[in-house]
Design an enzyme around this catalytic site. Sequence first.
Site, short mmCIF file in Angstrom:
data_model
loop_
_atom_site.label_atom_id
_atom_site.label_comp_id
_atom_site.label_asym_id
_atom_site.label_seq_id
_atom_site.Cartn_x
_atom_site.Cartn_y
_atom_site.Cartn_z
N TYR A 149 5.45 -5.27 -11.59
CA TYR A 149 6.48 -6.10 -11.23
C TYR A 149 7.34 -6.35 -10.25
CZ TYR A 149 11.36 -7.91 -13.04
OH TYR A 149 11.89 -8.67 -13.31
N ASP A 253 5.20 -4.50 -2.42
CA ASP A 253 6.53 -4.66 -2.84
C ASP A 253 7.16 -3.67 -2.83
OD1 ASP A 253 7.94 -6.03 -6.03
OD2 ASP A 253 8.77 -4.57 -4.55
N LYS A 281 17.19 -2.73 -3.85
CA LYS A 281 17.94 -1.95 -4.01
C LYS A 281 18.82 -1.14 -3.05
CE LYS A 281 14.56 -2.11 -8.15
NZ LYS A 281 15.23 -1.88 -8.83
P1 KE4 Z 1 16.11 -7.77 -8.27
O1 KE4 Z 1 15.51 -9.84 -8.91
O2 KE4 Z 1 16.24 -7.02 -9.71
O3 KE4 Z 1 16.66 -7.46 -7.42
O4 KE4 Z 1 14.04 -7.03 -8.26
C1 KE4 Z 1 13.11 -7.81 -8.63
C2 KE4 Z 1 11.92 -5.77 -8.31
C3 KE4 Z 1 11.79 -6.89 -8.05
N1 KE4 Z 1 10.71 -5.75 -6.96
C4 KE4 Z 1 10.65 -4.22 -7.75
C5 KE4 Z 1 9.15 -3.77 -7.44
C6 KE4 Z 1 11.36 -3.94 -8.79
O5 KE4 Z 1 11.33 -3.05 -9.41
C7 KE4 Z 1 12.32 -5.09 -9.41
C8 KE4 Z 1 13.23 -4.39 -10.08
N2 KE4 Z 1 12.59 -3.79 -10.64
C9 KE4 Z 1 13.63 -2.98 -11.96
C10 KE4 Z 1 13.37 -1.73 -12.76
N3 KE4 Z 1 12.40 -1.59 -12.75
C11 KE4 Z 1 15.25 -3.83 -12.11
C12 KE4 Z 1 16.02 -3.64 -13.33
C13 KE4 Z 1 16.52 -4.50 -14.51
O6 KE4 Z 1 15.23 -5.80 -14.06
O7 KE4 Z 1 17.36 -4.58 -14.84
#
Ligand code: KE4
Length: 442
Positions: A149, A253, A281
Site C-alpha cells: 500500500y 516506500d 509518518k
Molecule cells: P498517507 O497518505 O496516509 O500519509 O500515507 C500513505 C502510505 C504510504 N505508504 C505506506 C507504506 C503507508 O503505510 C501509508 C499509509 N499507512 C496507513 C496505515 N497502514 C495509514 C493509516 C490510514 O490509512 O488511516
Amino acid sequence: MSCVTLSDRRSAELFARAERLLPGGVNSPVRAMRAIGRDPIFVTAGAGAELTDVDGNAYVDYVCSWGPLIAGHAHPRVVEAVTAAAARGTSFGAPTAAEVEIAAAIADRVPGAEMVRMVNSGTEAAMSAIRLARAATGREKLLKFAGGYHGHVDGLLADAGSGLATAGIPASPGVPAAQAAATVIVPWNDRDAVAAALAEHEVAAILAEPYPANMGLVPPAGARGATGGPDGEPFLAFLREQAGRNGALLVFDEVISGFRVGRGGAQEREGVTPDLTVLGKVIGGGLPAAAYAGRTELMERVAPAGDVYQAGTLSGNPLATAAGLATLELLDGDAYARLELVARQLAEGLRSAAADAGVAVHVSHAPGLLTVFFHDGPVASYADARAADTDRFGAFCRAMLDRGVYLPAAQFEAWFPSLAHTDEQLDRTLAAAAEAFAEVAP
Ligand code: KE4
C-alpha cells in the site's frame, strides 16, 4: 488481569453524529474498526504510550497514529518545538530554515537520499515519486506488489488482473481503467513473477515497501533485519539487480519503515539502496509531513530546478517540520536498541502466550514493528496473509480492548510500539494477551 467494564456511551453518541457528517463516521477507513466488528472509540488525549477515550477509559496504545508517534504521544520536546514554531506563525508560503534542516537530517540518515522534496502525506510523496520515475525513464508502466500500500494514488489502487504478470484492474470505483492498467501487480517474494513481469513490460519503476506492513508485516525473503519472513536469497537485492538490468528505477516506500526500523530505514538495515525513497509518518512527528528523496541528478528534474511539476501550499510547513525535527533528534542509538528490544519482547511473549492457549499464530517483527497473524504460518505473501483467521483476530482485538490495550484494528496492519512504552506496559500487554488468547481459543 480483570476485564474492565468499559463505558462507551460518549463514543457511541459521537459516532451517531459522526456517521451523519463523515463517510463511515471517520476521516480514514481503518479508524472505523469495521475489520474487528465494532464501532470506533473516540479519543480525547494521548500521553506517552497511553490513550484516553471520551468516556475516560485508558489504553496502552499500539497504533500511535499508525506510525508517526515513535516517541509516544505529546512528547515534551515535540510539544515545545511545535508551540514555539506556532508562536512565530503557522505557515508562510516561503522557504524557512527548518526545511533546510529537515532535508539535511533526512539526507544524513537515508542512504538513498541526496536531495529531498517535502510534501504533506505519504500518498502525495508516492504519487510524486512515481511521476518523477516516469519522467526520468520515459516509461509509463509501474510494477508493484500485491498487498503493498502506497496511499490512495489512482494508479496504485489496482488489483492484480488474471494471471501473474498482467495489467492491473481498478481496486476502487472511480479509478480509471487506463491508470490501473499501467500498473502490473505481482506476488511479494516471488522472484519468477518479477522476472516474468519485467520480461513482458517495460516499467518506469519497481515500487515496494522494503518491509511490507500493509499486508501485516511480511519481511522480504532473506531479510537480515526482520524476522518472520521466508528464508532464501535476499529478495531486496534481487529487486535492486532486476531494476538495474531492466532500466527501471527501484523505489522504496519507507513511509512506515523509515526512521523506525533503523536510523536509515530498511534500506540501510538490508544494505540495498533504491533510486528513490518515499518517506512520511515519523518525519512529521504527528503533524502532516512526508517526503520523496533520491540522487541529486534525479531529484533535480523536479520543478523549479527541472521540468517535472509538483507543488504544495503547506509543503515543509513550519509546525510539521518542527515536530519532525524534534522527533528525529530523539532517535539515537539507544532509541533503536530500545525499539528492537520492545518488538522482540512483544513478539516472543505473544508467541508464547498464544502457544499456551493453543491458538495458532505467526508473528513477524522488526525494530518498532510487529504483526500477529492468526495463521499457522509461513506468511510470505499477501495471499498467505489473507488466509489468516480474521474473525479470531477481531475477537482477540476486542478482548484486548476490554483489557485496556488498543491494537491496530485490522489483521493487515502492524503494531507500532514506541520509545514511550514502558516495561510495565509491556508486561500488562502480555498479561492481557494471555487472557485474550484463552478467550478466543478454539
Ligand atoms: P498517507 O497518505 O496516509 O500519509 O500515507 C500513505 C502510505 C504510504 N505508504 C505506506 C507504506 C503507508 O503505510 C501509508 C499509509 N499507512 C496507513 C496505515 N497502514 C495509514 C493509516 C490510514 O490509512 O488511516
